[in-house]
Design a protein around this motif. Sequence first.
Motif, mmCIF file in Angstrom:
data_model
loop_
_atom_site.group_PDB
_atom_site.id
_atom_site.type_symbol
_atom_site.label_atom_id
_atom_site.label_comp_id
_atom_site.label_asym_id
_atom_site.label_seq_id
_atom_site.Cartn_x
_atom_site.Cartn_y
_atom_site.Cartn_z
ATOM 1 N N GLU A 184 10.391 7.550 -0.698
ATOM 2 C CA GLU A 184 11.300 7.347 0.430
ATOM 3 C C GLU A 184 11.362 5.888 0.876
ATOM 4 O O GLU A 184 12.327 5.472 1.533
ATOM 5 C CB GLU A 184 10.872 8.218 1.620
ATOM 6 C CG GLU A 184 11.082 9.712 1.431
ATOM 7 C CD GLU A 184 9.979 10.370 0.605
ATOM 8 O OE1 GLU A 184 10.056 11.583 0.354
ATOM 9 O OE2 GLU A 184 9.029 9.648 0.208
ATOM 10 N N VAL A 191 9.519 7.104 6.668
ATOM 11 C CA VAL A 191 8.296 7.182 5.858
ATOM 12 C C VAL A 191 7.077 7.364 6.768
ATOM 13 O O VAL A 191 6.529 6.387 7.302
ATOM 14 C CB VAL A 191 8.134 5.906 5.001
ATOM 15 C CG1 VAL A 191 6.946 6.055 4.057
ATOM 16 C CG2 VAL A 191 9.403 5.599 4.222
ATOM 17 N N PRO A 192 6.628 8.608 6.960
ATOM 18 C CA PRO A 192 5.467 8.861 7.832
ATOM 19 C C PRO A 192 4.219 8.097 7.407
ATOM 20 O O PRO A 192 3.436 7.664 8.251
ATOM 21 C CB PRO A 192 5.259 10.379 7.710
ATOM 22 C CG PRO A 192 6.588 10.915 7.295
ATOM 23 C CD PRO A 192 7.199 9.847 6.426
ATOM 24 N N GLU A 193 4.011 7.937 6.096
ATOM 25 C CA GLU A 193 2.831 7.219 5.611
ATOM 26 C C GLU A 193 2.824 5.775 6.115
ATOM 27 O O GLU A 193 1.786 5.243 6.503
ATOM 28 C CB GLU A 193 2.795 7.225 4.076
ATOM 29 C CG GLU A 193 2.584 8.600 3.458
ATOM 30 C CD GLU A 193 3.905 9.298 3.149
ATOM 31 O OE1 GLU A 193 3.902 10.197 2.291
ATOM 32 O OE2 GLU A 193 4.926 8.937 3.768
ATOM 33 N N LEU A 194 3.993 5.138 6.127
ATOM 34 C CA LEU A 194 4.094 3.764 6.602
ATOM 35 C C LEU A 194 3.866 3.705 8.111
ATOM 36 O O LEU A 194 3.182 2.805 8.611
ATOM 37 C CB LEU A 194 5.459 3.173 6.260
ATOM 38 C CG LEU A 194 5.704 1.736 6.728
ATOM 39 C CD1 LEU A 194 4.715 0.779 6.073
ATOM 40 C CD2 LEU A 194 7.141 1.308 6.435
ATOM 41 N N SER A 195 4.423 4.667 8.844
ATOM 42 C CA SER A 195 4.226 4.716 10.300
ATOM 43 C C SER A 195 2.756 4.866 10.648
ATOM 44 O O SER A 195 2.252 4.227 11.581
ATOM 45 C CB SER A 195 5.026 5.879 10.907
ATOM 46 O OG SER A 195 6.401 5.711 10.693
ATOM 47 N N TYR A 196 2.049 5.694 9.892
ATOM 48 C CA TYR A 196 0.619 5.901 10.133
ATOM 49 C C TYR A 196 -0.166 4.618 9.838
ATOM 50 O O TYR A 196 -1.054 4.230 10.608
ATOM 51 C CB TYR A 196 0.110 7.046 9.260
ATOM 52 C CG TYR A 196 -1.357 7.355 9.451
ATOM 53 C CD1 TYR A 196 -1.819 7.900 10.653
ATOM 54 C CD2 TYR A 196 -2.275 7.093 8.438
ATOM 55 C CE1 TYR A 196 -3.170 8.184 10.837
ATOM 56 C CE2 TYR A 196 -3.618 7.376 8.614
ATOM 57 C CZ TYR A 196 -4.063 7.918 9.808
ATOM 58 O OH TYR A 196 -5.390 8.182 9.981
ATOM 59 N N SER A 197 0.190 3.941 8.751
ATOM 60 C CA SER A 197 -0.477 2.675 8.404
ATOM 61 C C SER A 197 -0.260 1.636 9.492
ATOM 62 O O SER A 197 -1.180 0.897 9.854
ATOM 63 C CB SER A 197 0.057 2.142 7.066
ATOM 64 O OG SER A 197 -0.273 2.999 6.002
ATOM 65 N N HIS A 200 4.483 2.988 -3.296
ATOM 66 C CA HIS A 200 4.600 4.089 -4.247
ATOM 67 C C HIS A 200 5.374 5.262 -3.678
ATOM 68 O O HIS A 200 5.804 6.160 -4.421
ATOM 69 C CB HIS A 200 3.206 4.569 -4.657
ATOM 70 C CG HIS A 200 2.431 5.175 -3.510
ATOM 71 N ND1 HIS A 200 1.830 4.401 -2.548
ATOM 72 C CD2 HIS A 200 2.195 6.477 -3.161
ATOM 73 C CE1 HIS A 200 1.233 5.193 -1.656
ATOM 74 N NE2 HIS A 200 1.452 6.443 -2.014
ATOM 75 N N VAL A 201 5.561 5.281 -2.363
ATOM 76 C CA VAL A 201 6.259 6.402 -1.710
ATOM 77 C C VAL A 201 7.748 6.297 -2.021
ATOM 78 O O VAL A 201 8.392 5.279 -1.732
ATOM 79 C CB VAL A 201 6.022 6.376 -0.185
ATOM 80 C CG1 VAL A 201 6.751 7.537 0.484
ATOM 81 C CG2 VAL A 201 4.529 6.423 0.123
ATOM 82 N N GLN A 210 0.812 -1.212 0.000
ATOM 83 C CA GLN A 210 0.000 0.000 0.000
ATOM 84 C C GLN A 210 0.849 1.268 0.000
ATOM 85 O O GLN A 210 0.407 2.314 -0.460
ATOM 86 C CB GLN A 210 -0.926 -0.006 1.218
ATOM 87 C CG GLN A 210 -2.030 -1.044 1.145
ATOM 88 C CD GLN A 210 -2.788 -1.184 2.444
ATOM 89 O OE1 GLN A 210 -2.440 -0.568 3.458
ATOM 90 N NE2 GLN A 210 -3.820 -2.015 2.449
ATOM 91 N N ASN A 211 2.070 1.175 0.532
ATOM 92 C CA ASN A 211 2.946 2.349 0.616
ATOM 93 C C ASN A 211 4.142 2.279 -0.329
ATOM 94 O O ASN A 211 5.029 3.131 -0.265
ATOM 95 C CB ASN A 211 3.449 2.511 2.055
ATOM 96 C CG ASN A 211 2.350 2.905 3.015
ATOM 97 O OD1 ASN A 211 2.009 4.075 3.149
ATOM 98 N ND2 ASN A 211 1.773 1.912 3.692
#
Length: 237
Positions: free
Chosen positions: A26, A124-130, A23-24, A20-21
Amino acid sequence: MNNQQIDCVNCSNTNCIIKQNSHVNELKPFLDDKLTVYVKKGQPFILEGAPVHGLYFIYKGKTKVGKTGINGREQIVRLCNDGEIIGHRGFGIGQSYHISAVAIEDTILCNFSNNNIIKMLQSVPELSYSMMLFYAEELNRSENKVRKIAQMTVREKVIDSLLYINRKFGKTGAFLNIQLSRKEIADFAGTTDEQVIRVISALKKEGILKTEGKKIGIHQLEKLKRDIAEHNFFIDS
């Protein structure tokens, strides 16, 4: 199975947090540092009490996650399939795993080391949030399971487990798409082999289930659901 490296970006497991992440930008440099692990049916890949060596993500296959209970009896705490995380309860809080994990069928796993996962979460903040949302959902499921299962009879526990397995793994032809022994069903339902055998036998006589060796088929799904309808709950852990 061929020893091919799994490409996270093109992975088909859309429920996987890494996918899901992926594509980021970083995150991409870390994806090449993972290990692809091939596990045969019946082979353990996490031993309870062993040193933590990162998180596992199932690329393809089915596994059971267990924990040693009273008198050394195994309790199956989770049944997992494609895209799911294994080993997360030991990550970041200790030096050893508090669970074991065994392949139910030939399984392909993606393993990210402790250091790699920590760097990924920090970068990767997006991964931490997930991951935060994942842990919150896991906690909610665990609390619901403990609260509700205490209110169920043995028959209801077995039925609820069969409904969960049906919902999660589906079926191939007339039978559930996973083969578990009566002991494994008992270890998951929180009861004994003998009680599971009796309940399944009773449900067969009622025309609700059919069996063929280890295979179990649900013949009357709605009738099975009505049997525990008062709980308005099916285990989802």
